[in-house]
Enzyme design. Sequence first.
Site, PDB file in Angstrom:
ATOM      1  N   TRP A 281       0.714  -1.336  -0.010  1.00 19.73           N
ATOM      2  CA  TRP A 281      -0.074  -0.019   0.011  1.00 19.73           C
ATOM      3  C   TRP A 281       0.709   1.217   0.019  1.00 19.73           C
ATOM      4  O   TRP A 281       0.667   2.251  -0.684  1.00 19.73           O
ATOM      5  CB  TRP A 281      -1.055  -0.080   0.933  1.00 19.73           C
ATOM      6  CG  TRP A 281      -2.016  -0.950   0.899  1.00 19.73           C
ATOM      7  CD1 TRP A 281      -2.103  -2.324   1.527  1.00 19.73           C
ATOM      8  CD2 TRP A 281      -2.973  -1.256  -0.267  1.00 19.73           C
ATOM      9  NE1 TRP A 281      -3.359  -2.861   0.888  1.00 19.73           N
ATOM     10  CE2 TRP A 281      -3.655  -2.406   0.019  1.00 19.73           C
ATOM     11  CE3 TRP A 281      -3.214  -0.189  -1.289  1.00 19.73           C
ATOM     12  CZ2 TRP A 281      -4.732  -2.539  -1.039  1.00 19.73           C
ATOM     13  CZ3 TRP A 281      -4.309  -0.458  -2.091  1.00 19.73           C
ATOM     14  CH2 TRP A 281      -4.853  -1.584  -2.096  1.00 19.73           C
TER      15      TRP A 281
ATOM     16  N   LYS B 263     -13.255  -1.476   6.361  1.00 16.25           N
ATOM     17  CA  LYS B 263     -12.669  -2.437   7.524  1.00 16.25           C
ATOM     18  C   LYS B 263     -13.109  -2.329   8.837  1.00 16.25           C
ATOM     19  O   LYS B 263     -13.852  -3.097   9.250  1.00 16.25           O
ATOM     20  CB  LYS B 263     -11.082  -2.364   7.407  1.00 16.25           C
ATOM     21  CG  LYS B 263     -10.578  -2.308   5.851  1.00 16.25           C
ATOM     22  CD  LYS B 263      -9.079  -1.979   5.680  1.00 16.25           C
ATOM     23  CE  LYS B 263      -8.678  -1.767   4.254  1.00 16.25           C
ATOM     24  NZ  LYS B 263      -8.679  -3.132   3.547  1.00 16.25           N
TER      25      LYS B 263
ATOM     26  N   ASP C  24      -2.149   6.862   5.812  1.00 14.56           N
ATOM     27  CA  ASP C  24      -2.985   5.904   5.272  1.00 14.56           C
ATOM     28  C   ASP C  24      -3.543   4.942   6.595  1.00 14.56           C
ATOM     29  O   ASP C  24      -2.950   3.845   6.799  1.00 14.56           O
ATOM     30  CB  ASP C  24      -2.627   5.350   3.931  1.00 14.56           C
ATOM     31  CG  ASP C  24      -3.636   4.278   3.572  1.00 14.56           C
ATOM     32  OD1 ASP C  24      -4.747   4.179   4.207  1.00 14.56           O
ATOM     33  OD2 ASP C  24      -3.379   3.318   2.582  1.00 14.56           O
TER      34      ASP C  24
HETATM   35  N1  PMP Z   1      -4.582   1.426   1.971  1.00 15.33           N
HETATM   36  C1  PMP Z   1      -4.558   0.351   2.561  1.00 15.33           C
HETATM   37  C2  PMP Z   1      -3.635   0.483   3.729  1.00 15.33           C
HETATM   38  C3  PMP Z   1      -5.421  -0.521   2.299  1.00 15.33           C
HETATM   39  O1  PMP Z   1      -5.553  -1.848   2.880  1.00 15.33           O
HETATM   40  C4  PMP Z   1      -6.353  -0.380   1.256  1.00 15.33           C
HETATM   41  C5  PMP Z   1      -7.384  -1.523   0.901  1.00 15.33           C
HETATM   42  N2  PMP Z   1      -7.412  -2.896   1.245  1.00 15.33           N
HETATM   43  C6  PMP Z   1      -6.085   0.700   0.349  1.00 15.33           C
HETATM   44  C7  PMP Z   1      -5.432   1.584   0.810  1.00 15.33           C
HETATM   45  C8  PMP Z   1      -7.217   0.967  -0.705  1.00 15.33           C
HETATM   46  O2  PMP Z   1      -8.352   1.256  -0.547  1.00 15.33           O
HETATM   47  P1  PMP Z   1      -9.712   1.437  -1.384  1.00 15.33           P
HETATM   48  O3  PMP Z   1     -10.016   0.075  -1.883  1.00 15.33           O
HETATM   49  O4  PMP Z   1     -10.597   1.966  -0.417  1.00 15.33           O
HETATM   50  O5  PMP Z   1      -9.289   2.488  -2.411  1.00 15.33           O
END
Ligand code: PMP
Length: 356
Positions: free
Chosen positions: A102, A192, A168
């Site tokens: 991420w 989540k 994030d």
């Molecule tokens: N950052 C993290 C730490 C995540 O776990 C996720 C999704 N698993 C995301 C970003 C992406 O999120 P989204 O699908 O809401 O764009």
Amino acid sequence: MSRVYNFSAGPAMLPEQVLQQAREELLDWRGTGMSVMEMSHRGKEFMSIAAQTEADLREIMAIPDSYKVLFLQGGASSQFAMVPLNLLGAKKSADYIDTGSWSKKAIAEGGLYCEVNVAGTAEYSVPAQDDLQLNPDAAYLHYTPNETITGVEFPYIPDAGSVPLVADISSTILSRPLDVSRFGVIYAGAQKNIGSAGLTVVIVREDLIGETLPHTPSMFSYKIHADNGSMYNTPPTYGWYLAGLVFDWIKRNGGLETMARINQRKAETLYAAIDGSGFYSNPVDTACRSWMNVPFTLADAVLDRTFLGEAAEQGLFTLKGHRSVGGMRASIYNAMPEQGVDALVAFMADFQKRYG
Ligand code: PMP
């Protein structure tokens, strides 16, 4: 009705009480004769839901008044672009810490708008504060407090001096108390620990809200969303409402201190079962193990399919690891009851006895 223990990384389990309340209110929200889904976002009913939800989040996270809370769409992934578009100003570069998938996504997107300085890198661990190569002239320092795929969680909040810190916190928000005043921007997708997919919560220090880069779409401007109370366009009303039910559930269940105590206990139970088994293993530095996402492998990957099949038969769902790393992953957010973790640990011991 029988509900399973769902270990999905997100969309993930929601508290049963929240789902029941949503069901009770589904057709007729508090005598209005309307579902929340059917309400005008500018009507007084939804405005009251929106205001209460924000007030409850501010209360449980102790968000200072000098921060705006935005209820947006686009997922955490949109924030990978919104952060540079809103924070770069006249600066040309930003610092990023890379601790996994991420972080890398945020870095790649940031690189579309500025020069990215990778201030520290680690896999299955995090770089120490003293090892960070910080640029005092950076527009911001971005990091991922919890890497959802590898289960790596920062045991500390990086200190970037006067450079705004951006986090994030998609997969760790509301899992424990957090000193919001340390951050410039924090953001999280809701699917989540907050509620349903489609809502993104952004908490941003007011003084960082201002000019965007040229050609920034209106929908990507913190200022436009902040000036319009997150109602520049139609917000994700049902997701906003559902988040409110979850915040209320957290309040009624002792707040973030209590969530943290339970989350720590669940994580310790699971890691102890893995470490003590001689059959299961987790590769993460013990100082940086996530409370929320616990990946583990079996001694022989040939057994993975059998493990997943038998687990599902016992009501233990979505344990397959992310496709990029394989193995298993148990995501144990706030809504996962301790009994769910106990059931998983008992199943793992029994499986090992039979196949180990
Ligand atoms: N950052 C993290 C730490 C995540 O776990 C996720 C999704 N698993 C995301 C970003 C992406 O999120 P989204 O699908 O809401 O764009």
